[in-house]
Design a protein around this motif. Structure first.
Motif, PDB file in Angstrom:
ATOM      1  N   LEU A 226      58.178 116.129 -41.121  1.00 16.72           N
ATOM      2  CA  LEU A 226      57.122 115.282 -41.696  1.00 16.72           C
ATOM      3  C   LEU A 226      55.785 115.524 -40.995  1.00 16.72           C
ATOM      4  O   LEU A 226      54.761 115.716 -41.636  1.00 16.72           O
ATOM      5  CB  LEU A 226      57.526 113.805 -41.591  1.00 16.72           C
ATOM      6  CG  LEU A 226      58.852 113.437 -42.274  1.00 16.72           C
ATOM      7  CD1 LEU A 226      59.183 111.970 -42.041  1.00 16.72           C
ATOM      8  CD2 LEU A 226      58.786 113.737 -43.763  1.00 16.72           C
ATOM      9  N   SER A 227      55.800 115.467 -39.669  1.00 18.48           N
ATOM     10  CA  SER A 227      54.607 115.766 -38.877  1.00 18.48           C
ATOM     11  C   SER A 227      55.067 116.008 -37.442  1.00 18.48           C
ATOM     12  O   SER A 227      56.128 115.526 -37.040  1.00 18.48           O
ATOM     13  CB  SER A 227      53.611 114.597 -38.925  1.00 18.48           C
ATOM     14  OG  SER A 227      54.178 113.441 -38.348  1.00 18.48           O
ATOM     15  N   HIS A 228      54.242 116.747 -36.667  1.00 19.81           N
ATOM     16  CA  HIS A 228      54.692 117.065 -35.325  1.00 19.81           C
ATOM     17  C   HIS A 228      53.507 117.345 -34.407  1.00 19.81           C
ATOM     18  O   HIS A 228      52.386 117.583 -34.859  1.00 19.81           O
ATOM     19  CB  HIS A 228      55.644 118.259 -35.329  1.00 19.81           C
ATOM     20  CG  HIS A 228      55.016 119.514 -35.864  1.00 19.81           C
ATOM     21  ND1 HIS A 228      55.046 119.840 -37.204  1.00 19.81           N
ATOM     22  CD2 HIS A 228      54.339 120.514 -35.234  1.00 19.81           C
ATOM     23  CE1 HIS A 228      54.418 120.986 -37.388  1.00 19.81           C
ATOM     24  NE2 HIS A 228      53.974 121.410 -36.219  1.00 19.81           N
ATOM     25  N   THR A 229      53.791 117.328 -33.118  1.00 17.28           N
ATOM     26  CA  THR A 229      52.823 117.667 -32.093  1.00 17.28           C
ATOM     27  C   THR A 229      53.361 118.853 -31.298  1.00 17.28           C
ATOM     28  O   THR A 229      54.518 119.252 -31.446  1.00 17.28           O
ATOM     29  CB  THR A 229      52.585 116.474 -31.141  1.00 17.28           C
ATOM     30  OG1 THR A 229      53.821 116.205 -30.444  1.00 17.28           O
ATOM     31  CG2 THR A 229      52.161 115.229 -31.911  1.00 17.28           C
ATOM     32  N   GLU A 230      52.511 119.413 -30.448  1.00 20.18           N
ATOM     33  CA  GLU A 230      52.957 120.498 -29.573  1.00 20.18           C
ATOM     34  C   GLU A 230      54.075 120.038 -28.649  1.00 20.18           C
ATOM     35  O   GLU A 230      55.002 120.787 -28.319  1.00 20.18           O
ATOM     36  CB  GLU A 230      51.771 121.023 -28.752  1.00 20.18           C
ATOM     37  CG  GLU A 230      50.716 121.747 -29.574  1.00 20.18           C
ATOM     38  CD  GLU A 230      51.288 122.986 -30.252  1.00 20.18           C
ATOM     39  OE1 GLU A 230      52.139 123.677 -29.630  1.00 20.18           O
ATOM     40  OE2 GLU A 230      50.899 123.264 -31.398  1.00 20.18           O
ATOM     41  N   ARG A 231      53.989 118.778 -28.242  1.00 19.94           N
ATOM     42  CA  ARG A 231      55.029 118.235 -27.360  1.00 19.94           C
ATOM     43  C   ARG A 231      56.380 118.190 -28.076  1.00 19.94           C
ATOM     44  O   ARG A 231      57.416 118.478 -27.473  1.00 19.94           O
ATOM     45  CB  ARG A 231      54.624 116.841 -26.917  1.00 19.94           C
ATOM     46  CG  ARG A 231      55.595 116.205 -25.943  1.00 19.94           C
ATOM     47  CD  ARG A 231      55.087 114.843 -25.489  1.00 19.94           C
ATOM     48  NE  ARG A 231      56.047 114.207 -24.602  1.00 19.94           N
ATOM     49  CZ  ARG A 231      55.854 113.017 -24.038  1.00 19.94           C
ATOM     50  NH1 ARG A 231      54.735 112.342 -24.284  1.00 19.94           N
ATOM     51  NH2 ARG A 231      56.770 112.504 -23.247  1.00 19.94           N
ATOM     52  N   ASP A 232      56.351 117.835 -29.379  1.00 17.98           N
ATOM     53  CA  ASP A 232      57.593 117.815 -30.161  1.00 17.98           C
ATOM     54  C   ASP A 232      58.226 119.201 -30.217  1.00 17.98           C
ATOM     55  O   ASP A 232      59.445 119.365 -30.068  1.00 17.98           O
ATOM     56  CB  ASP A 232      57.323 117.313 -31.578  1.00 17.98           C
ATOM     57  CG  ASP A 232      56.955 115.837 -31.617  1.00 17.98           C
ATOM     58  OD1 ASP A 232      57.408 115.092 -30.728  1.00 17.98           O
ATOM     59  OD2 ASP A 232      56.218 115.442 -32.533  1.00 17.98           O
ATOM     60  N   LEU A 233      57.388 120.229 -30.443  1.00 17.96           N
ATOM     61  CA  LEU A 233      57.915 121.590 -30.533  1.00 17.96           C
ATOM     62  C   LEU A 233      58.485 122.057 -29.197  1.00 17.96           C
ATOM     63  O   LEU A 233      59.519 122.739 -29.155  1.00 17.96           O
ATOM     64  CB  LEU A 233      56.798 122.537 -30.989  1.00 17.96           C
ATOM     65  CG  LEU A 233      56.279 122.303 -32.415  1.00 17.96           C
ATOM     66  CD1 LEU A 233      55.099 123.233 -32.716  1.00 17.96           C
ATOM     67  CD2 LEU A 233      57.392 122.530 -33.437  1.00 17.96           C
ATOM     68  N   ALA A 234      57.814 121.679 -28.103  1.00 16.89           N
ATOM     69  CA  ALA A 234      58.322 122.047 -26.779  1.00 16.89           C
ATOM     70  C   ALA A 234      59.664 121.369 -26.504  1.00 16.89           C
ATOM     71  O   ALA A 234      60.594 121.982 -25.947  1.00 16.89           O
ATOM     72  CB  ALA A 234      57.306 121.660 -25.714  1.00 16.89           C
ATOM     73  N   GLU A 235      59.777 120.098 -26.911  1.00 18.81           N
ATOM     74  CA  GLU A 235      61.032 119.367 -26.714  1.00 18.81           C
ATOM     75  C   GLU A 235      62.142 119.978 -27.562  1.00 18.81           C
ATOM     76  O   GLU A 235      63.300 120.087 -27.118  1.00 18.81           O
ATOM     77  CB  GLU A 235      60.839 117.899 -27.081  1.00 18.81           C
ATOM     78  CG  GLU A 235      62.071 117.041 -26.807  1.00 18.81           C
ATOM     79  CD  GLU A 235      61.855 115.574 -27.174  1.00 18.81           C
ATOM     80  OE1 GLU A 235      62.859 114.825 -27.195  1.00 18.81           O
ATOM     81  OE2 GLU A 235      60.695 115.181 -27.442  1.00 18.81           O
TER      82      GLU A 235
END
Length: 631
Positions: free
Chosen positions: A111-120
């Motif tokens: 739905l939506s994401h941040t760089e932190r989400d991708l790193a996690e």
């Protein structure tokens, strides 16, 4: 022989009689052991001892070191705030927690994401790689798909039957060495049961299972153990061999008891002889008599079998129900399409189909409780209908057993014979003390026997039974079978018990998908022989859940504009929210208290439900349109 588990001189008691009386049990790797016994005999307690959640009063329990053990119990899951995926993944311990976190994060990133989400997400992927967890993820997804479970639905939003499916999925995904199953087929439709059978047959997992499904028992069991009056007896071979040898054993036991009682009576007469006999009596003989008295006092008699009869009404007309060209749909999804049927007096008709296919809808239409959107239904003359509801909505949980059946009467008339209510309930294995027990304290099997007691106390010539076999022990089940086979009235039966259908019905109505309902002569096996090909639609839900929508989003390409792609990305979350609102409102509307509210509130709520249903259907159509263009 290498044993996975061993019980030695194990005893357990609740009340006066021991559920387990100094029993022994060993289970070797690769065995599929079926545990059978009467309701209340202690089968579930024995499973809990094997699992380790219940400790015996005495004796020892040995488990192979490192044994992976998983259990499906009869109780519903308590972790209701989790999603289905999170709950099922718990069956995999730490690896399951990683997979659950990964699944939740991928849904968020869609739905939506941040760089932190991708790193996690990258970190989770690495940890799952290290734990070799991807095979387990595939196992979770396959199991959820086969049991038609929506991975992202909250456990709290599931009905009792669907919660039980989730519990079954949780027990299966861990690939245990020893799997304990307590009535695994309850609330599963026939195709889910068949899938479960094939899975267990093709796997190497060792099984200890309790079931009343005789088809499942015959296909799976390599050994049968019976729990009877506190004792375990092992019976090698199949179920039919068990029945034959069990009858021989009971006959021999009865003969031995007669001879023992005859000898005891002789000795009692001797000890009561006059003074002369007492002066010369043999003290060894006296001690032997005392020992016989002790042995007789310890004897536990065979529990009586149910012996119920049904209350029949006067004959109905020759034609019972006639349906002509009926059609019905929900949200443009056809449930019944252009279906016609004439039910004649004495017909016994079974309904077969997956959960949610429309069996209850068809029953309600045939009984006049629901008007079809097309077509007509005509009832014959002199109809007296009795209905068995698997949801037990007609039972008052706060009232006693006797009050639920008697409804203020002291006597019940069954086919012209006047019976006291206590005597009548005794036919259904309710003791006078148990008859005074509140319904909320009864077991599942007792609740179903109570439903049968209510049902058969009503004069009826048309019986409608929705899953009457759940939680009944096999002996009661076979008695019900015999009773329905000899019943002179008309029967409509919804059941997933294949043997029960084969032994009772004269024809079956099969829901084959897309609103098609077809009649076949005979029972379940007759249907298998008559059909030309496997009706694949029966394995699929009527519409795809939001879980499936998420999975298809990955099939994107450049056919969509940027705006349309963004719309497609957001639709799954919108559909999930609408589904949740619809479920909440449907639960509210189905409550008996709902229509006691003010007319304005009722009208407003029904209008809101209608609008949400329309919005949901439009969202599905829009998603399908965009998805087709992007594939």
């Amino acid at each position: 022989m290498s044993y996975l588990i061993s019980l030695d001189h194990v005893s357990l008691a609740f009340g006066l009689d021991a559920l387990l009386d100094n029993v022994k049990l060993q289970i070797a790797g690769g065995e599929r052991v079926c545990l059978i016994g009467r309701n209340g005999a202690g089968k579930s307690s024995l499973l809990k001892i094997v699992e380790g959640t219940c400790q015996p009063d005495s004796g020892t329990v040995w488990r192979q070191p490192g044994l992976r053990l998983s259990c499906l119990s009869q109780t519903l899951p308590s972790d209701r705030e989790m999603t289905v995926y999170e709950y099922v993944a718990q069956g995999l311990a730490s690896t399951g927690q990683l997979l659950a976190a990964y699944h939740a994060l991928t849904q968020k990133i869609a739905l939506s994401h941040t760089e932190r989400d991708l790193a996690e997400l990258e970190q989770l992927q690495h940890r799952i790689d290290v734990n070799q967890g991807w095979a387990f993820e595939q196992n979770i997804n396959t199991t959820l798909s086969r049991l038609e479970l929506n991975a992202d639905q909250k456990m709290a939003d599931l009905s009792g039957g669907w919660q039980r499916r989730a519990a079954l999925a949780r027990a299966l995904v861990s690939a245990p060495d020893l799997l304990l199953l307590d009535e695994p087929t309850n609330h599963l439709d026939i195709h889910a049961i068949q899938w479960l059978e094939e899975l267990l047959l093709s796997s190497s997992v060792t099984l200890l299972f309790v079931t009343h499904d005789r088809t499942l028992l015959r296909r799976l069991a390599t050994r049968i153990i019976e729990l009877d009056r506190g004792q375990l007896t092992s019976w090698p071979g199949d179920y039919d061999n068990f029945l034959r040898r069990k009858e021989e054993m009971l006959h021999a036991e009865a003969k031995q008891n007669v001879e023992f009682d005859k000898k005891l009576a002789q000795e009692e007469r001797w000890i009561r002889q006059g003074i002369k006999a007492r002066r010369t009596r043999n003290e060894g003989r006296v001690r032997a008599l005392y020992a016989m008295r002790t042995e007789r006092a310890k004897r536990r008699e065979v529990q009586g079998a149910s012996s119920f009869n049904m209350n029949t009404a006067e004959q109905s007309g020759q034609v019972v129900i006639e349906a002509k060209n009926i059609s019905h749909h929900f949200n443009h999804t056809p449930v019944i399409h252009n279906f016609s049927l004439r039910i004649m007096r004495g017909d016994k008709i079974g309904l077969i189909g997956p959960n949610g296919a429309g069996k209850s809808t068809l029953l309600n239409i045939l009984l006049g409780e629901l008007t079809p959107q097309q077509g007509s239904v005509t009832h014959g003359t002199k109809l007296h209908i009795a209905y068995f509801d698997q949801l037990r909505r007609n039972l008052d949980l706060e009232k006693s057993v006797i009050d639920n059946v008697a409804e203020g009467r002291e006597f019940i008339e069954i086919n012209g014979n006047r019976r006291h209510i206590i005597s009548y309930l005794g036919d259904f294995l309710f003791t006078p003390q148990r008859a005074l027990t509140p319904v909320k304290a009864l077991s599942g099997g007792e609740c179903n026997r109570l439903l049968l007691a209510r049902l058969f106390s009503q004069p009826a010539n048309l019986l409608v039974m929705d899953e009457p076999t759940n939680d009944l022990d096999i002996e009661t089940l076979e008695l019900l079978e015999e009773l329905l086979s000899e019943y002179q009235g008309t029967l409509l039966l919804v059941s997933h018990d294949r043997t029960f259908l084969d032994n009772v019905v004269t024809s079956t109505l099969v829901f084959e998908g897309n609103g098609k309902v077809r009649e076949y002569i005979g029972g379940y096996q007759d249907w298998l022989r008559q059909r030309k090909t496997e009706p694949a639609p029966m394995l699929q839900p009527a519409r795809q859940p939001a879980q499936a929508i998420h999975q298809k989003i990955s099939k994107q390409n450049k056919k969509l504009s940027y705006k349309e792609q963004r719309e497609l990305d957001k639709l799954p979350a919108k559909i999930e929210a609408l589904e949740h609102q619809q479920n909440e409102l449907q639960t509210e509307v189905s409550s008996p208290e709902f229509y006691k509210k003010s007319p304005d509130v009722v009208t407003e709520t029904l209008a809101k439900l209608k609008k949400i249903s329309t919005d949901l259907e439009q969202a599905y159509q829009r998603w399908q349109e965009l998805e087709d263009r992007s594939s």
